[in-house]
Motif scaffolding. Structure first.
Motif: not given
Length: 282
Positions: A94-96, A100-103, A122-128, A259-265
């Motif tokens: 549900l957090r994922d 995804a809906r927020q983004r 903020s960690g809301a999205t995956a980065v590399h 780095l993955p996105a955070a489960p929820s912010v």
């Protein structure tokens, strides 16, 4: 002469003779003392054996009931553990989905470059991108304190050889200060709401336990980030732990760190402002 003759004929006193006769008479009527003692001992042993036998029989009779209750308790624990794991998995999904809906909503509303940067920070999205990999591990012969206390609480160091939550806090803060744009520990993405705490000897990141070795990934300019951290106060603190307490740490530059996105912010207190600024006239 009559006195001498009387003593010779009657060498035992009459009282002794009477006592001997009485003892002989009692022996003929009752059991000897030794036999009575043996019979009493035998009776005591029989009584003790009876008590032990009854206790063993009761224990044997109660054993199936105890075993059944124990198995029922184990089954309940296993069932509740499975239910908790299932609920935790559902929460993660549900957090994922929410993230995804927020983004998606931000993109559909015309997200700007600044908004994308906020998502990254903020960690809301995956980065590399380029960065560093820092692995921190306990000493080879790590041990816990005998009294369960943390000797590093006041002095900042410990002779247990274990990495503590305060150590990881300083490592992370040192990387942020050295120019890191995003950080994760053992795959757990750090955000502005993240907390590094301890529960016993375990280190928790956002209430999730981590196990050593602790792999810290940081996105940023690799060489600058690596040298900046090692020369910082927190980098020198980590070197002191290596030299004095056997803590193991290695840092290396990486061409591409993911780095993955955070489960929820979730923002719990801030609210969008609906008030319009009024222009005053002079």
């Amino acid at each position: 002469m009559s006195l001498i003759t009387n003593v010779m004929d009657h060498s035992l006193d009459d009282g002794y003779a009477e006592a001997a006769a009485r003892k002989k008479s009692d022996g003929e009527r009752g059991l000897p003392k030794t036999l009575r003692a043996k019979l009493g001992l035998a009776a005591g042993l029989v009584l003790a054996a009876l008590v032990v036998t009854v206790g063993a029989a009761q224990t044997r009779a109660a054993a199936p009931v105890v075993a059944k209750e124990r198995q029922e308790l184990i089954d309940r624990v296993d069932s509740e553990t499975a239910t908790a794991d299932k609920l935790e998995s559902s929460v993660d999904k549900l957090r994922d989905d929410v993230s995804a809906r927020q983004r998606a909503a931000m993109k559909s509303s015309g997200g700007s470059t600044q908004a994308d940067l906020v998502d990254v920070l903020s960690g809301a999205t995956a980065v590399h991108g380029p960065g560093v990999k820092l692995v921190v591990n306990d000493a080879k012969e790590a041990s816990t304190g005998g009294d369960g206390t943390n000797p590093r609480e006041t002095s900042g160091f410990s002779d247990t050889g274990r990495v503590r939550d305060r150590d990881m806090q300083r490592v992370v803060n040192g990387l942020w200060e050295s120019g890191a744009e995003a950080i994760s520990i053992n795959g757990q993405r750090l955000t502005s709401l993240s907390a590094i705490r301890a529960a016993g000897d375990a280190i928790l990141v956002d209430n999730r336990p981590l196990v050593p070795p602790y792999t810290v990934l940081a996105v940023g300019k690799a060489e600058r980030l690596s040298s900046g951290f090692q020369n910082s106060a927190d980098g020198l603190y980590l070197q002191a732990l290596e030299q004095n307490f056997g803590i193991r740490a290695t840092i290396s530059a990486q061409g591409d760190v993911r780095l993955p996105a955070a489960p929820s912010v979730i923002v719990r207190t801030a609210q969008p402002s609906t008030e319009k600024t009024e222009k005053g006239t002079s």
